[in-house]
Design a protein around this motif. Structure first.
Motif, PDB file in Angstrom:
ATOM      1  N   UNK A  48       0.826  -1.197   0.000  1.00  0.00           N
ATOM      2  CA  UNK A  48       0.000   0.000   0.000  1.00  0.00           C
ATOM      3  C   UNK A  48       0.867   1.256   0.000  1.00  0.00           C
ATOM      4  N   UNK A  49       0.468   2.227  -0.825  1.00  0.00           N
ATOM      5  CA  UNK A  49       1.100   3.545  -0.867  1.00  0.00           C
ATOM      6  C   UNK A  49       2.589   3.510  -1.216  1.00  0.00           C
ATOM      7  N   UNK A  50       2.910   2.628  -2.148  1.00  0.00           N
ATOM      8  CA  UNK A  50       4.238   2.632  -2.747  1.00  0.00           C
ATOM      9  C   UNK A  50       4.034   2.644  -4.254  1.00  0.00           C
ATOM     10  N   UNK A  51       4.486   3.700  -4.906  1.00  0.00           N
ATOM     11  CA  UNK A  51       4.265   3.832  -6.337  1.00  0.00           C
ATOM     12  C   UNK A  51       5.433   4.487  -7.036  1.00  0.00           C
ATOM     13  N   UNK A  52       5.154   5.142  -8.173  1.00  0.00           N
ATOM     14  CA  UNK A  52       6.213   5.688  -9.005  1.00  0.00           C
ATOM     15  C   UNK A  52       7.056   6.722  -8.265  1.00  0.00           C
ATOM     16  N   UNK A 114     -11.623   2.410  -6.716  1.00  0.00           N
ATOM     17  CA  UNK A 114     -10.976   2.225  -8.016  1.00  0.00           C
ATOM     18  C   UNK A 114      -9.504   1.911  -7.764  1.00  0.00           C
ATOM     19  N   UNK A 115      -9.044   0.805  -8.316  1.00  0.00           N
ATOM     20  CA  UNK A 115      -7.670   0.365  -8.095  1.00  0.00           C
ATOM     21  C   UNK A 115      -6.709   1.223  -8.918  1.00  0.00           C
ATOM     22  N   UNK A 116      -5.786   1.890  -8.218  1.00  0.00           N
ATOM     23  CA  UNK A 116      -4.813   2.775  -8.866  1.00  0.00           C
ATOM     24  C   UNK A 116      -3.446   2.569  -8.204  1.00  0.00           C
ATOM     25  N   UNK A 117      -2.412   3.102  -8.822  1.00  0.00           N
ATOM     26  CA  UNK A 117      -1.085   3.103  -8.232  1.00  0.00           C
ATOM     27  C   UNK A 117      -0.872   4.374  -7.430  1.00  0.00           C
ATOM     28  N   UNK A 118      -0.332   4.240  -6.249  1.00  0.00           N
ATOM     29  CA  UNK A 118      -0.177   5.391  -5.366  1.00  0.00           C
ATOM     30  C   UNK A 118       0.807   6.409  -5.941  1.00  0.00           C
ATOM     31  N   UNK A 119       0.397   7.663  -5.990  1.00  0.00           N
ATOM     32  CA  UNK A 119       1.208   8.755  -6.522  1.00  0.00           C
ATOM     33  C   UNK A 119       1.823   8.383  -7.874  1.00  0.00           C
ATOM     34  N   UNK A 120       1.014   7.692  -8.665  1.00  0.00           N
ATOM     35  CA  UNK A 120       1.367   7.307 -10.026  1.00  0.00           C
ATOM     36  C   UNK A 120       0.310   7.875 -10.966  1.00  0.00           C
ATOM     37  N   UNK A 121       0.523   7.712 -12.274  1.00  0.00           N
ATOM     38  CA  UNK A 121      -0.368   8.315 -13.240  1.00  0.00           C
ATOM     39  C   UNK A 121      -1.824   7.954 -13.053  1.00  0.00           C
ATOM     40  N   UNK A 144      -4.090  -0.482  -2.555  1.00  0.00           N
ATOM     41  CA  UNK A 144      -3.571  -1.724  -1.968  1.00  0.00           C
ATOM     42  C   UNK A 144      -3.459  -2.871  -2.951  1.00  0.00           C
ATOM     43  N   UNK A 145      -3.708  -2.604  -4.249  1.00  0.00           N
ATOM     44  CA  UNK A 145      -3.796  -3.703  -5.205  1.00  0.00           C
ATOM     45  C   UNK A 145      -2.560  -3.865  -6.075  1.00  0.00           C
ATOM     46  N   UNK A 146      -1.495  -3.138  -5.770  1.00  0.00           N
ATOM     47  CA  UNK A 146      -0.238  -3.351  -6.466  1.00  0.00           C
ATOM     48  C   UNK A 146      -0.032  -2.433  -7.655  1.00  0.00           C
ATOM     49  N   UNK A 147       1.105  -2.639  -8.334  1.00  0.00           N
ATOM     50  CA  UNK A 147       1.455  -1.846  -9.503  1.00  0.00           C
ATOM     51  C   UNK A 147       0.617  -2.267 -10.702  1.00  0.00           C
ATOM     52  N   UNK A 148       0.931  -1.715 -11.858  1.00  0.00           N
ATOM     53  CA  UNK A 148       0.086  -1.814 -13.043  1.00  0.00           C
ATOM     54  C   UNK A 148      -0.378  -3.238 -13.354  1.00  0.00           C
ATOM     55  N   UNK A 149       0.548  -4.175 -13.466  1.00  0.00           N
ATOM     56  CA  UNK A 149       0.164  -5.519 -13.881  1.00  0.00           C
ATOM     57  C   UNK A 149      -0.551  -6.282 -12.772  1.00  0.00           C
ATOM     58  N   UNK A 150      -0.257  -5.971 -11.538  1.00  0.00           N
ATOM     59  CA  UNK A 150      -0.972  -6.607 -10.444  1.00  0.00           C
ATOM     60  C   UNK A 150      -2.418  -6.111 -10.404  1.00  0.00           C
ATOM     61  N   UNK A 151      -2.628  -4.824 -10.639  1.00  0.00           N
ATOM     62  CA  UNK A 151      -4.002  -4.308 -10.719  1.00  0.00           C
ATOM     63  C   UNK A 151      -4.759  -4.971 -11.857  1.00  0.00           C
ATOM     64  N   UNK A 152      -4.085  -5.106 -12.985  1.00  0.00           N
ATOM     65  CA  UNK A 152      -4.694  -5.763 -14.137  1.00  0.00           C
ATOM     66  C   UNK A 152      -5.108  -7.195 -13.791  1.00  0.00           C
ATOM     67  N   UNK A 153      -4.224  -7.905 -13.126  1.00  0.00           N
ATOM     68  CA  UNK A 153      -4.507  -9.289 -12.735  1.00  0.00           C
ATOM     69  C   UNK A 153      -5.692  -9.362 -11.777  1.00  0.00           C
ATOM     70  N   UNK A 154      -5.753  -8.435 -10.819  1.00  0.00           N
ATOM     71  CA  UNK A 154      -6.872  -8.413  -9.880  1.00  0.00           C
ATOM     72  C   UNK A 154      -8.196  -8.171 -10.613  1.00  0.00           C
TER      73      UNK A 154
END
Length: 287
Positions: A48-52, A114-121, A144-154
């Protein structure tokens, strides 16, 4: 002279420049290094809260890399590298839901995580795109759902109701029949390391400019390169003949006005607890 380390960012340009020898023709001694280990999947779930932004704050081990312009802007203003101001890019991005979802309109996303990346685009662009449709307190983001591909997988596995996805995953969702509820396309910017060789930076962007023309002319010849940065488990399912050109690099200035207005926009929404950096345009960018 040390190798110029390039971090690809889920776009086609670098792979075309490699294929066609544009880097070599520019006399650029380079190496591609995946900063987020996308293909291997090693860093898809950073918590959670780790992004670009956090990857810039920690320090990327490359000479040039990309992220959404808001993050690069604030990171550069905070002294974590220099924003390259002679070009920017625009990436297709959207909020997707399953085909059978009861979410049909942007207004239906009110109070839906909505699943997003923290402080990311995906974080900033979701807010920016949804504000015309609802009050700010109705915009609910899940970090809390991860980076781009992890969100996609979820999203594929039905673990989240909606996710904001860009570039290759954007097209993959369309291929799989997921439905885009709201377009959230946004600007990207490039970050250059403080100690990067500026001649190499110019050679690098010269090669990308040639690659952009190739994409504009015959995108279908190059969309297979999306597979290079996808996790291996999805590659056999991808039909990249259906994919579009993705991120488009615009060789125009990332202006002082855009720099200042973007930082103001971020500050007004309290996205960074410690502020948006103190460096002004002339000290935060290279041209």
């Amino acid at each position: 002279m040390a190798e110029f380390i390039i971090a690809p960012h889920m776009r086609l340009h670098e792979w075309i420049a490699v294929e066609k020898g544009y880097f070599e023709e520019a006399d650029l001694d380079y190496v591609l290094e995946d900063q987020l280990l996308s293909a291997a999947g090693d860093r898809h779930d950073l918590g959670d809260r780790v992004g670009a932004y956090q990857t810039f704050e920690k320090g990327r081990t490359c000479d040039v890399s990309s992220a959404c312009h808001w993050t690069v802007n604030v990171a550069a203003a905070s002294g974590h590298g220099k924003l390259y101001a002679n070009a920017y890019s625009v990436s297709p991005c959207g909020i997707f839901v399953p085909a059978d979802s009861d979410i049909k309109r942007p207004e239906d996303l009110a109070n839906v995580p909505i699943s997003v990346g923290y402080q990311s685009g995906s974080h900033y662009s979701t807010i920016q795109a949804m504000e015309p449709f609802m009050d700010k307190d109705q915009i609910k983001l899940s970090f809390s759902d991860g980076l781009l591909f992890k969100r996609m997988e979820h999203l594929i596995n039905g673990n989240v109701r909606a996710a904001n996805l860009f570039s290759g995953p954007y097209y993959f969702m369309e291929q799989l029949g997921f439905r885009k509820v709201l377009d959230t396309s946004f600007m990207m910017a490039a970050m250059v390391a403080e100690d990067a060789n500026l001649d190499d930076v110019q050679k690098y962007f010269g090669a990308l400019k040639r690659a952009q023309l190739d994409i504009d002319h015959r995108q279908e010849l190059y969309t297979h390169y999306y597979k290079n940065e996808f996790p291996e488990e999805f590659r056999d399912k991808m039909d990249t003949r259906l994919f579009g050109p993705g991120e488009r690099i615009v060789f125009e200035p990332y202006s002082r006005e855009v720099f200042n207005e973007s930082r103001t926009w971020v500050a007004e929404r309290d996205i960074f607890e410690n502020g948006v950096g103190h460096l002004q345009y002339d000290d935060a960018v290279i041209v």
